[in-house]
Design a protein around this motif. Structure first.
Motif, PDB file in Angstrom:
ATOM      1  N   TRP A  93       0.838  -1.211   0.000  1.00 30.51           N
ATOM      2  CA  TRP A  93       0.000   0.000   0.000  1.00 30.51           C
ATOM      3  C   TRP A  93       0.868   1.255   0.000  1.00 30.51           C
ATOM      4  O   TRP A  93       0.713   2.162  -0.805  1.00 30.51           O
ATOM      5  CB  TRP A  93      -0.922  -0.011   1.224  1.00 30.51           C
ATOM      6  CG  TRP A  93      -1.562   1.312   1.478  1.00 30.51           C
ATOM      7  CD1 TRP A  93      -1.078   2.318   2.261  1.00 30.51           C
ATOM      8  CD2 TRP A  93      -2.773   1.809   0.889  1.00 30.51           C
ATOM      9  NE1 TRP A  93      -1.917   3.393   2.217  1.00 30.51           N
ATOM     10  CE2 TRP A  93      -2.956   3.120   1.389  1.00 30.51           C
ATOM     11  CE3 TRP A  93      -3.708   1.269   0.008  1.00 30.51           C
ATOM     12  CZ2 TRP A  93      -4.058   3.897   1.023  1.00 30.51           C
ATOM     13  CZ3 TRP A  93      -4.806   2.057  -0.348  1.00 30.51           C
ATOM     14  CH2 TRP A  93      -4.965   3.335   0.150  1.00 30.51           C
ATOM     15  N   GLU A  94       1.826   1.299   0.932  1.00 28.84           N
ATOM     16  CA  GLU A  94       2.658   2.497   1.072  1.00 28.84           C
ATOM     17  C   GLU A  94       3.628   2.635  -0.104  1.00 28.84           C
ATOM     18  O   GLU A  94       3.948   3.752  -0.510  1.00 28.84           O
ATOM     19  CB  GLU A  94       3.426   2.445   2.395  1.00 28.84           C
ATOM     20  CG  GLU A  94       2.490   2.487   3.588  1.00 28.84           C
ATOM     21  CD  GLU A  94       3.188   2.883   4.875  1.00 28.84           C
ATOM     22  OE1 GLU A  94       2.479   3.278   5.804  1.00 28.84           O
ATOM     23  OE2 GLU A  94       4.430   2.805   4.941  1.00 28.84           O
ATOM     24  N   LEU A  95       4.071   1.492  -0.624  1.00 27.34           N
ATOM     25  CA  LEU A  95       4.967   1.535  -1.782  1.00 27.34           C
ATOM     26  C   LEU A  95       4.267   2.212  -2.962  1.00 27.34           C
ATOM     27  O   LEU A  95       4.846   3.020  -3.673  1.00 27.34           O
ATOM     28  CB  LEU A  95       5.390   0.112  -2.170  1.00 27.34           C
ATOM     29  CG  LEU A  95       6.396  -0.001  -3.314  1.00 27.34           C
ATOM     30  CD1 LEU A  95       7.732   0.633  -2.940  1.00 27.34           C
ATOM     31  CD2 LEU A  95       6.605  -1.469  -3.702  1.00 27.34           C
ATOM     32  N   VAL A 154       9.308   9.781   7.117  1.00 25.67           N
ATOM     33  CA  VAL A 154       8.213   9.411   6.209  1.00 25.67           C
ATOM     34  C   VAL A 154       8.695   8.527   5.062  1.00 25.67           C
ATOM     35  O   VAL A 154       9.901   8.361   4.855  1.00 25.67           O
ATOM     36  CB  VAL A 154       7.501  10.661   5.622  1.00 25.67           C
ATOM     37  CG1 VAL A 154       6.704  11.383   6.696  1.00 25.67           C
ATOM     38  CG2 VAL A 154       8.486  11.585   4.935  1.00 25.67           C
ATOM     39  N   GLU A 155       7.733   8.002   4.308  1.00 21.43           N
ATOM     40  CA  GLU A 155       8.027   6.994   3.284  1.00 21.43           C
ATOM     41  C   GLU A 155       8.921   7.525   2.164  1.00 21.43           C
ATOM     42  O   GLU A 155       9.751   6.797   1.630  1.00 21.43           O
ATOM     43  CB  GLU A 155       6.713   6.459   2.686  1.00 21.43           C
ATOM     44  CG  GLU A 155       5.883   5.609   3.632  1.00 21.43           C
ATOM     45  CD  GLU A 155       5.015   6.422   4.590  1.00 21.43           C
ATOM     46  OE1 GLU A 155       5.040   7.669   4.510  1.00 21.43           O
ATOM     47  OE2 GLU A 155       4.317   5.814   5.424  1.00 21.43           O
ATOM     48  N   TYR A 156       8.715   8.774   1.779  1.00 19.09           N
ATOM     49  CA  TYR A 156       9.556   9.400   0.735  1.00 19.09           C
ATOM     50  C   TYR A 156      10.637  10.176   1.487  1.00 19.09           C
ATOM     51  O   TYR A 156      10.447  11.330   1.867  1.00 19.09           O
ATOM     52  CB  TYR A 156       8.691  10.306  -0.143  1.00 19.09           C
ATOM     53  CG  TYR A 156       9.397  10.957  -1.306  1.00 19.09           C
ATOM     54  CD1 TYR A 156       9.607  10.264  -2.503  1.00 19.09           C
ATOM     55  CD2 TYR A 156       9.821  12.283  -1.240  1.00 19.09           C
ATOM     56  CE1 TYR A 156      10.233  10.879  -3.587  1.00 19.09           C
ATOM     57  CE2 TYR A 156      10.435  12.902  -2.318  1.00 19.09           C
ATOM     58  CZ  TYR A 156      10.645  12.193  -3.475  1.00 19.09           C
ATOM     59  OH  TYR A 156      11.253  12.800  -4.559  1.00 19.09           O
ATOM     60  N   LEU A 243      13.751   0.905   4.798  1.00 21.76           N
ATOM     61  CA  LEU A 243      14.008   1.116   6.229  1.00 21.76           C
ATOM     62  C   LEU A 243      12.738   1.568   6.945  1.00 21.76           C
ATOM     63  O   LEU A 243      12.474   1.177   8.082  1.00 21.76           O
ATOM     64  CB  LEU A 243      15.109   2.160   6.419  1.00 21.76           C
ATOM     65  CG  LEU A 243      16.541   1.695   6.153  1.00 21.76           C
ATOM     66  CD1 LEU A 243      17.503   2.868   6.299  1.00 21.76           C
ATOM     67  CD2 LEU A 243      16.925   0.579   7.116  1.00 21.76           C
ATOM     68  N   HIS A 244      11.965   2.402   6.260  1.00 22.64           N
ATOM     69  CA  HIS A 244      10.677   2.833   6.829  1.00 22.64           C
ATOM     70  C   HIS A 244       9.794   1.595   7.066  1.00 22.64           C
ATOM     71  O   HIS A 244       9.201   1.433   8.139  1.00 22.64           O
ATOM     72  CB  HIS A 244      10.004   3.814   5.861  1.00 22.64           C
ATOM     73  CG  HIS A 244       8.629   4.208   6.275  1.00 22.64           C
ATOM     74  ND1 HIS A 244       8.360   5.368   6.977  1.00 22.64           N
ATOM     75  CD2 HIS A 244       7.434   3.595   6.096  1.00 22.64           C
ATOM     76  CE1 HIS A 244       7.065   5.446   7.220  1.00 22.64           C
ATOM     77  NE2 HIS A 244       6.478   4.391   6.684  1.00 22.64           N
ATOM     78  N   ALA A 245       9.755   0.717   6.062  1.00 23.46           N
ATOM     79  CA  ALA A 245       8.933  -0.493   6.185  1.00 23.46           C
ATOM     80  C   ALA A 245       9.458  -1.387   7.311  1.00 23.46           C
ATOM     81  O   ALA A 245       8.679  -2.046   8.003  1.00 23.46           O
ATOM     82  CB  ALA A 245       8.922  -1.256   4.859  1.00 23.46           C
ATOM     83  N   GLY A 247      10.691  -0.313  10.021  1.00 24.87           N
ATOM     84  CA  GLY A 247      10.114   0.282  11.239  1.00 24.87           C
ATOM     85  C   GLY A 247       8.721  -0.253  11.494  1.00 24.87           C
ATOM     86  O   GLY A 247       8.375  -0.626  12.620  1.00 24.87           O
ATOM     87  N   HIS A 248       7.901  -0.313  10.430  1.00 22.04           N
ATOM     88  CA  HIS A 248       6.556  -0.891  10.586  1.00 22.04           C
ATOM     89  C   HIS A 248       6.657  -2.365  11.000  1.00 22.04           C
ATOM     90  O   HIS A 248       5.878  -2.833  11.822  1.00 22.04           O
ATOM     91  CB  HIS A 248       5.777  -0.808   9.270  1.00 22.04           C
ATOM     92  CG  HIS A 248       5.238   0.566   8.975  1.00 22.04           C
ATOM     93  ND1 HIS A 248       4.535   1.306   9.885  1.00 22.04           N
ATOM     94  CD2 HIS A 248       5.292   1.319   7.837  1.00 22.04           C
ATOM     95  CE1 HIS A 248       4.178   2.461   9.340  1.00 22.04           C
ATOM     96  NE2 HIS A 248       4.628   2.495   8.101  1.00 22.04           N
ATOM     97  N   SER A 249       7.624  -3.075  10.418  1.00 19.68           N
ATOM     98  CA  SER A 249       7.765  -4.509  10.729  1.00 19.68           C
ATOM     99  C   SER A 249       8.085  -4.704  12.199  1.00 19.68           C
ATOM    100  O   SER A 249       7.489  -5.539  12.873  1.00 19.68           O
ATOM    101  CB  SER A 249       8.897  -5.146   9.918  1.00 19.68           C
ATOM    102  OG  SER A 249       8.729  -4.884   8.563  1.00 19.68           O
TER     103      SER A 249
END
Ligand code: ZN
Length: 274
Positions: A93-95, A154-156, A243-245, A247-249
């Motif tokens: 989704w975020e990608l 943030v993601e970007y 790396l952001h992902a 963090g979610h993991s």
């Protein structure tokens, strides 16, 4: 379109976020409309320059973190789903919708200008940064407080490119704000203008650029973006997204409460922006 306004005049397409009651917080529908508006402007031969602006006091308070949205996809499935299905869903989704849209808008084949007033927080940066130029009102201020969710930005993740490494670290570590004048000093913002002149100033600049040779503009944009890519910008953005992902993991595996507490803290901060 429910969340944005779209208008073309004198070779300038103006896309206006229109959720002033929610400080232009971004939900999935707004992002979809925004992406469609950018596509429309790119496909319109009568558009030379695209302006992105917002109605209301604030440019954008970031992703919509209201209680309603936390109940929706993909957040609702993030912690509930057995195995890794929820996490993969969130990653994809975020990608597509966060990192992907921002990267796509950064590469649009026409010049883009963001006009920013008030708060530009977290995902608000992911709308302003992909634009080629940023004009800031003198009350504009910028922040990424995602550290509060146990995630490094943030993601970007363009902070390093926009602020330089030292300031990027300070702002990421503290989750603090940078004002328009300091953003200008660091080169993140092209011009700072009085708030009541923001939209007219941006329009005048957009019309000046739109009067130039369209193919020349495209080649100029490509030359600069390709220089950034030769320096590694795109690959570093992709790596930082992973790396952001991560963090979610981590949160998903062991610290759900940190994320939920961080989200509600950020939601409260967004609400205070009035
Ligand atoms: Zn995320």
């Amino acid at each position: 379109m429910s969340f944005i306004e779209y208008n073309v005049d004198n070779r300038v397409a103006t896309i206006t976020l229109n959720r002033p009651g929610q400080h232009n917080a971004q939900n999935a529908a707004l992002l979809k409309e925004l992406d469609e508006a950018f596509d429309r402007a790119v496909d319109d031969i009568d558009v030379g320059v695209i302006v992105l602006q917002s109605n209301g006091k604030h440019f954008s308070a970031g992703h919509d973190l209201s209680d309603d949205v936390l109940q929706c996809e993909p957040w609702s499935t993030m912690f509930d789903t057995v195995e890794q299905e929820g996490l993969t869903k969130l990653y994809k989704w975020e990608l597509k919708h966060y990192y992907g849209y921002s990267k796509k808008w950064r590469d649009l084949p026409k010049p883009t200008i963001a006009a920013v007033q008030g708060a530009c927080i977290a995902a608000g940066l992911m709308l302003a940064w992909p634009c080629d130029l940023i004009i800031a009102a003198d009350n504009a201020r910028f922040s990424d407080p995602v550290i509060n969710m146990g995630i490094g930005g943030v993601e970007y993740h363009a902070h390093t490119w926009e602020f330089g490494p030292r300031k990027a670290k300070e702002l990421l570590f503290t989750g603090g704000f940078i004002d328009a004048n300091e953003a200008h000093r660091l080169g993140m913002v092209n011009r700072v203008v009085p708030l009541d002149e923001l939209h007219q100033h941006t329009r005048t600049l957009a019309e000046e650029i739109a009067s130039k040779h369209a193919h020349g503009l495209l080649m100029a944009k490509q030359a600069v973006n390709q220089t950034l890519d030769a320096q590694g910008q795109t690959s570093s953005l992709q790596n930082a997204y992973n790396l952001h992902a991560l963090g979610h993991s981590n949160a998903w595996v062991m610290e759900e409460q940190i994320v939920l507490a961080g989200l509600s803290e950020m939601a409260k901060a967004n609400k205070k922006e009035s």
